[in-house]
Design an enzyme around this catalytic site. Structure first.
Site, short mmCIF file in Angstrom:
data_model
loop_
_atom_site.label_atom_id
_atom_site.label_comp_id
_atom_site.label_asym_id
_atom_site.label_seq_id
_atom_site.Cartn_x
_atom_site.Cartn_y
_atom_site.Cartn_z
N GLY A 3 0.82 -1.22 0.00
CA GLY A 3 0.00 0.00 0.00
C GLY A 3 0.84 1.26 0.00
O GLY A 3 2.07 1.22 0.10
N ASP A 50 9.35 6.39 7.14
CA ASP A 50 9.03 7.71 7.70
C ASP A 50 8.00 8.46 6.87
O ASP A 50 7.60 9.57 7.23
CB ASP A 50 10.31 8.55 7.86
CG ASP A 50 11.01 8.80 6.53
OD1 ASP A 50 10.46 8.41 5.48
OD2 ASP A 50 12.11 9.40 6.55
N ASP A 105 4.01 -4.85 -7.48
CA ASP A 105 3.36 -3.60 -7.06
C ASP A 105 3.85 -2.41 -7.89
O ASP A 105 3.31 -1.32 -7.80
CB ASP A 105 3.61 -3.33 -5.56
CG ASP A 105 5.08 -3.41 -5.19
OD1 ASP A 105 5.69 -4.46 -5.43
OD2 ASP A 105 5.61 -2.42 -4.67
P1 AMP Z 1 8.72 1.38 -3.72
O1 AMP Z 1 10.02 0.69 -3.53
O2 AMP Z 1 8.81 2.88 -3.78
O3 AMP Z 1 7.90 0.81 -4.83
O4 AMP Z 1 7.91 1.11 -2.35
C1 AMP Z 1 7.58 -0.16 -1.88
C2 AMP Z 1 6.68 -0.02 -0.66
O5 AMP Z 1 7.37 0.63 0.41
C3 AMP Z 1 5.42 0.78 -0.88
O6 AMP Z 1 4.43 0.21 -0.10
C4 AMP Z 1 5.81 2.16 -0.38
O7 AMP Z 1 4.68 2.92 -0.01
C5 AMP Z 1 6.68 1.82 0.81
N1 AMP Z 1 7.66 2.88 1.12
C6 AMP Z 1 8.78 3.18 0.45
N2 AMP Z 1 9.46 4.18 1.05
C7 AMP Z 1 8.74 4.53 2.14
C8 AMP Z 1 8.90 5.51 3.19
N3 AMP Z 1 9.96 6.33 3.24
N4 AMP Z 1 7.95 5.57 4.13
C9 AMP Z 1 6.89 4.76 4.12
N5 AMP Z 1 6.68 3.82 3.19
C10 AMP Z 1 7.59 3.70 2.20
MG MG Z 2 6.21 1.15 -5.70
#
Ligand code: AMP
Ligand code: MG
Length: 491
Positions: free
Chosen positions: A96, A131, A258
């Site tokens: 999510g 964060d 995702d």
């Molecule tokens: P991503 O690698 O950007 O596709 O993110 C994978 C998952 O990690 C997703 O659910 C993002 O919302 C969550 N996520 C990535 N970075 C953060 C962050 N700094 N704080 C909270 N959730 C994060």
């Molecule tokens: Mg992502």
């Protein structure tokens, strides 16, 4: 908040709540964290225009409040979207939007909905240990690369703006924080279907599939088997998309389920990079130690991800599980031929060859060229552009790129005998791509407060096929001392 007053956006902006209402089980009402000192770093004026948003207003204090999510129009219902996903092959049932929000949908002049979404807007209930924030560098990186991809004609989410928040973000060091405002034809992912399926609620899955059909593949609604038609439409869109990536040398870097859309747009620019020297084993991401998402694996991974999508759809394909599986396998079988056709057609265009050329001639010619590019460590983008000149008779610049000139001469002779069209090549082979050293240079300068290199880079990337004087540096491969490039997840 600006001078203690929160101003409302002008009443003309209306944000739809289709996802929030129709898929309430996957939408958590949430609001952005406040930005202590919002400052606009970059605004995409042409995109704002397309969306019917006034760029001058977006630049105002009130506009910035919308771009960081602090003030939304009346009736808007921002949500964090729920999704699941396979990350590097392992299933995570609840991912999510941990640091993102869907503000709502904008209706374009063509009547189609587009998501207005924020990244870096604060923690949500999906944040787990994160964060909820983002630093300036990774948000500008997504802006630069997504807009570069768009100008190259590759389907992608778009970037509307990056606003510095004035809030520090703790990473390896303390960095200035930012929010990216992103626009997409939707944020439905393979992982969205995995989430719906994992709830065990087939009606939720059906609602999600109907929503996806209406937004992205409306022709499927009229098909004899609409959900199968939806799946096949996604297979076709992804086969075409990944072929486009391969033809420009784009390495996504984190093709988790995702991060794969139902629309067929490229999404979530994290540790992505453009390949410089041609090598199918290229990996840039520091977290991809096994090379799962290496350049050459991208079509295989896309097909694997689509198999995961097919699994989620089984209850909608047929009431008999075995028959459902047989249908899914048959439809997934379309991926390889579609991908191969898109890739071969694209490669012929890059080489200026006629579409009707016999496969028995074109196939080996392409294979031999790629082997030579790899052996001689030739910069992929420079090569194809230089080859356009060779088609017009100026062969030396292309020859000079090879270590084994004798072998290349043999290839060149066979290729030139097919009368390639150099001008047609220049229309598909870019001069300017988001080169890693230039992206790094622009982000480092911007993080330190100097936006000039970023603006120059964006200007070059906006017209990638048009060679212009004064931009020679932007056309050249990385200098030797740039070294081996490593990217880090955009967190
Ligand atoms: P991503 O690698 O950007 O596709 O993110 C994978 C998952 O990690 C997703 O659910 C993002 O919302 C969550 N996520 C990535 N970075 C953060 C962050 N700094 N704080 C909270 N959730 C994060
Ligand atoms: Mg992502």
């Amino acid at each position: 908040m600006v001078d203690g007053v929160t101003a409302a956006p002008p009443p003309t902006i209306s944000l739809g709540t289709h996802f929030a209402r129709e898929l309430a089980d996957m939408a958590l009402p949430w609001q952005a964290e406040e930005a202590p000192d919002p400052r606009l770093l970059v605004l995409n004026e042409p995109l704002a225009g397309e969306l019917g948003l006034d760029p001058a207003w977006l630049r105002s204090a009130d506009g910035l409040q919308l771009l960081v999510g602090a003030a939304v129009p009346d009736g808007a219902a921002p949500v964090a979207q729920a999704y699941a996903g396979h990350q590097f092959g392992g299933f995570v049932p609840r991912l999510g939007d941990g640091r993102a929000l869907l503000l709502g949908e904008l209706t374009g002049a063509d009547g189609r909905l587009r998501d207005l979404h924020l990244k870096g807007s604060g923690r949500t209930p999906f944040a787990r240990g994160g964060d909820g924030l983002a630093a300036i560098g990774p948000m500008l990186r997504e802006y630069v690369v997504s807009e570069g991809m768009h100008a190259l004609g590759v389907p992608t989410t778009r970037s509307l703006a990056v606003v510095a928040t004035g809030r520090p973000v703790r990473r390896e060091t303390v960095l200035p924080g930012a929010v990216l405002a992103r626009v997409a034809s939707s944020h439905l992912r393979v992982g969205s279907f995995q989430y719906a399926r994992a709830t065990g609620d087939v009606e939720l899955l059906r609602k999600l599939a109907d929503h996806a059909i209406a937004r992205h593949h409306p022709a499927a609604a009229g098909a004899a088997a609409p959900y199968r038609a939806l799946f096949e439409a996604v297979v076709a869109a992804q086969a075409s998309l990944v072929a486009r990536w391969m033809l420009v040398g784009f390495v996504h870097g984190v093709m988790n389920t995702d991060n794969m859309t139902i629309s067929g747009e490229t999404i979530d620019y994290g540790p992505c990079a453009f390949m410089d020297a041609y090598d199918p084993a290229t990996v840039y991401s520091s977290i991809d130690a096994g090379g799962r998402y290496a350049y050459r694996n991208q079509p295989i991974v896309a097909e694997w991800n689509l198999a995961r999508l097919a699994e989620t759809l089984l209850p909608l394909l047929h009431e008999d599980q075995e028959q459902a599986v047989a249908l899914a396998v048959e439809s997934l079988g379309m991926f390889r031929p579609l991908y191969d056709a898109a890739w071969s057609a694209g490669m012929r265009t890059k080489l200026g060859l006629p579409a009707g050329l016999d496969d028995a001639v074109a196939g080996p010619l392409v294979d031999e060229l790629l082997a030579q590019l790899q052996q001689s460590h030739v910069d992929m983008t420079s090569f194809f552009r230089t080859l356009g000149r060779a088609a017009r008779g100026d062969v030396e610049p292309a020859r000079n790129l090879f270590l084994d000139i004798v072998a290349f001469d043999g290839w060149l002779e066979r290729w030139r005998a097919l009368a390639p069209d150099g001008d047609a090549m220049d229309r598909v082979n870019p001069v300017y791509i988001p080169r890693n050293h230039l992206v790094e240079e622009a982000l480092t300068a911007a993080t330190g407060g100097d936006l000039a290199p970023l603006e120059r880079l964006l200007a070059a990337l906006a017209a990638p096929f048009e060679e212009r004087p004064g931009l020679e540096r932007h056309a050249a491969p990385a200098p030797q001392d740039f070294g081996a490039y490593r990217t880090f997840c955009g967190t």
